[in-house]
Design a protein around this motif. Structure first.
Motif, short mmCIF file in Angstrom:
data_model
loop_
_atom_site.label_atom_id
_atom_site.label_comp_id
_atom_site.label_asym_id
_atom_site.label_seq_id
_atom_site.Cartn_x
_atom_site.Cartn_y
_atom_site.Cartn_z
N GLU A 60 36.38 -6.81 2.87
CA GLU A 60 37.09 -5.51 2.87
C GLU A 60 36.51 -4.60 3.94
N GLY A 61 35.17 -4.60 4.05
CA GLY A 61 34.51 -3.79 5.08
C GLY A 61 34.97 -4.20 6.47
N PHE A 62 35.11 -5.51 6.66
CA PHE A 62 35.53 -6.03 7.98
C PHE A 62 36.97 -5.62 8.27
N ARG A 63 37.83 -5.62 7.23
CA ARG A 63 39.23 -5.20 7.45
C ARG A 63 39.29 -3.71 7.78
N ARG A 64 38.45 -2.91 7.09
CA ARG A 64 38.46 -1.45 7.29
C ARG A 64 37.95 -1.08 8.67
N ASN A 65 36.81 -1.66 9.05
CA ASN A 65 36.17 -1.24 10.30
C ASN A 65 35.49 -2.45 10.96
N PRO A 66 36.30 -3.31 11.60
CA PRO A 66 35.72 -4.55 12.15
C PRO A 66 34.66 -4.26 13.22
N GLN A 67 34.84 -3.20 14.00
CA GLN A 67 33.86 -2.92 15.06
C GLN A 67 32.48 -2.64 14.48
N LEU A 68 32.45 -1.87 13.38
CA LEU A 68 31.18 -1.55 12.73
C LEU A 68 30.47 -2.84 12.29
N VAL A 69 31.25 -3.74 11.72
CA VAL A 69 30.68 -5.00 11.21
C VAL A 69 30.18 -5.86 12.37
N LEU A 70 30.99 -5.96 13.43
CA LEU A 70 30.55 -6.77 14.57
C LEU A 70 29.28 -6.16 15.18
N ASP A 71 29.24 -4.83 15.29
CA ASP A 71 28.05 -4.16 15.86
C ASP A 71 26.81 -4.44 15.00
N PHE A 72 26.98 -4.39 13.67
CA PHE A 72 25.86 -4.64 12.76
C PHE A 72 25.29 -6.05 13.00
N TYR A 73 26.18 -7.04 13.05
CA TYR A 73 25.68 -8.41 13.25
C TYR A 73 25.24 -8.67 14.68
N ASN A 74 25.85 -7.97 15.66
CA ASN A 74 25.36 -8.10 17.05
C ASN A 74 23.90 -7.65 17.13
N ALA A 75 23.60 -6.53 16.46
CA ALA A 75 22.23 -6.00 16.51
C ALA A 75 21.27 -6.95 15.79
N ARG A 76 21.71 -7.49 14.66
CA ARG A 76 20.83 -8.39 13.92
C ARG A 76 20.64 -9.71 14.68
N ARG A 77 21.69 -10.14 15.35
CA ARG A 77 21.59 -11.39 16.12
C ARG A 77 20.59 -11.24 17.25
N LYS A 78 20.66 -10.07 17.94
CA LYS A 78 19.72 -9.85 19.05
C LYS A 78 18.29 -9.84 18.52
N ALA A 79 18.08 -9.16 17.39
CA ALA A 79 16.73 -9.09 16.81
C ALA A 79 16.25 -10.49 16.42
N ALA A 80 17.15 -11.29 15.88
CA ALA A 80 16.76 -12.65 15.45
C ALA A 80 16.42 -13.51 16.67
N PHE A 81 17.19 -13.38 17.74
CA PHE A 81 16.89 -14.16 18.95
C PHE A 81 15.50 -13.79 19.49
N GLU A 82 15.14 -12.50 19.35
CA GLU A 82 13.85 -12.05 19.90
C GLU A 82 12.67 -12.38 18.99
N ALA A 83 12.94 -12.60 17.70
CA ALA A 83 11.84 -12.84 16.74
C ALA A 83 11.24 -14.24 16.93
N LYS A 84 10.00 -14.37 16.48
CA LYS A 84 9.34 -15.69 16.57
C LYS A 84 8.95 -16.16 15.17
N PRO A 85 8.95 -17.48 14.97
CA PRO A 85 8.54 -17.99 13.65
C PRO A 85 7.11 -17.53 13.33
N ASN A 86 6.84 -17.27 12.07
CA ASN A 86 5.49 -16.87 11.66
C ASN A 86 4.75 -18.07 11.05
N GLY A 87 3.49 -17.81 10.63
CA GLY A 87 2.66 -18.89 10.10
C GLY A 87 3.30 -19.60 8.91
N GLY A 88 4.10 -18.88 8.16
CA GLY A 88 4.77 -19.49 6.99
C GLY A 88 5.79 -20.53 7.43
N HIS A 89 6.65 -20.16 8.39
CA HIS A 89 7.63 -21.13 8.91
C HIS A 89 6.90 -22.35 9.49
#
Ligand code: OAD
Length: 227
Positions: free
Chosen positions: A40-69
């Protein structure tokens, strides 16, 4: 080799700098779930949702595995390790784990809104999608993420995996979100269960071995206990 099954959640990646969801300062304090993680959120405001996941994707690409992984990947020397993760980052894979099932989807992938089997992989040099980015057949692309209210296609496979566990390890999940949280119930009653989390987590099962530590130290302690 014994089959060691791991169920991981957001706390697994906390030491890699990726925010959890329900801790104080967590993701859902800043972004209402219904706005960014529902159809429903994606139908209401798809740009907001894409921006949210774009930001999280960039952060994930930059992150490195830690000692646990990394520790879990190293355990493949001594165990058959299956990882079931609620996380949408790929830090388990990048640490070297070879058998990872993503229950809630993957940030690095996007798919057609018209055809769920039409999936594309993004790379760190092109980490975003926008309104107007379409699949080959002309439909808008969306994140390859399981939103609240959507089916969890990998749950049957995850249940089968937990069913065959000789040892079950739960790391960094508040066990609030179903069906993932219910997976624990599919472990054989005499399968030992370890739970690694710095906070107390109510797992609704007797006889759990709690390791009240963060993921890196916790996985080290687990390895010592299983030696
Ligand atoms: P939560 O944010 O609910 O829980 C994170 C858990 O990690 C808590 O129990 C913390 O105490 C623990 N934690 C914090 N730091 C840690 C550390 N350094 N080492 C180990 N544990 C630590 O996250 P999840 O249970 O993963 O779904 O949330 C489940 C699902 O809810 C997510 O996959 C996501 C979310 O909404 C979707 O977006 C579909």
């Amino acid at each position: 080799m014994k089959h060691l099954v791991v169920l991981s959640g957001a706390g697994m990646s906390a030491e890699s700098g990726i925010a959890t969801f329900r801790d104080s300062g967590g993701m859902w304090e800043q972004y209402p779930i219904e706005d960014v993680a529902t159809p429903e959120g994606f139908r209401r405001n798809p740009q907001l949702v894409l921006d949210f996941y774009n930001a999280r994707r960039k952060a994930a690409f930059e992150a490195k595995p830690n000692g646990g992984h990394i520790g879990l990947a190293e355990m493949e020397k001594d165990f058959k390790v299956s990882i079931i993760t609620q996380n949408v980052d790929d830090l388990h894979e990048r640490a070297g784990s070879s058998n990872v099932l993503h229950l809630h989807g993957e940030l690095s992938k996007v798919r057609s809104t018209a055809d769920p089997s039409s999936i594309y992989t993004l790379t760190p040099d092109k980490p975003e999608i926008h309104i107007g980015d379409k699949c080959e057949k002309g439909s808008q692309l969306r994140p390859h993420i399981v939103w609240f209210g959507e089916a969890v296609p990998m749950i049957e496979k995850a249940i089968e995996t937990v069913n065959t566990a000789d040892i079950l390890v739960i790391i960094g999940t508040s066990l609030n979100v179903y069906p993932a949280a219910g997976l624990l119930n599919y472990a054989n009653p005499d399968t030992p269960v370890y739970l690694i989390d710095p906070k107390e987590v109510n797992a609704h099962r007797q006889g759990i071995h709690f390791i009240q530590k963060g993921a890196s130290e916790g996985v080290e302690e687990l390895r010592r206990s299983l030696k």
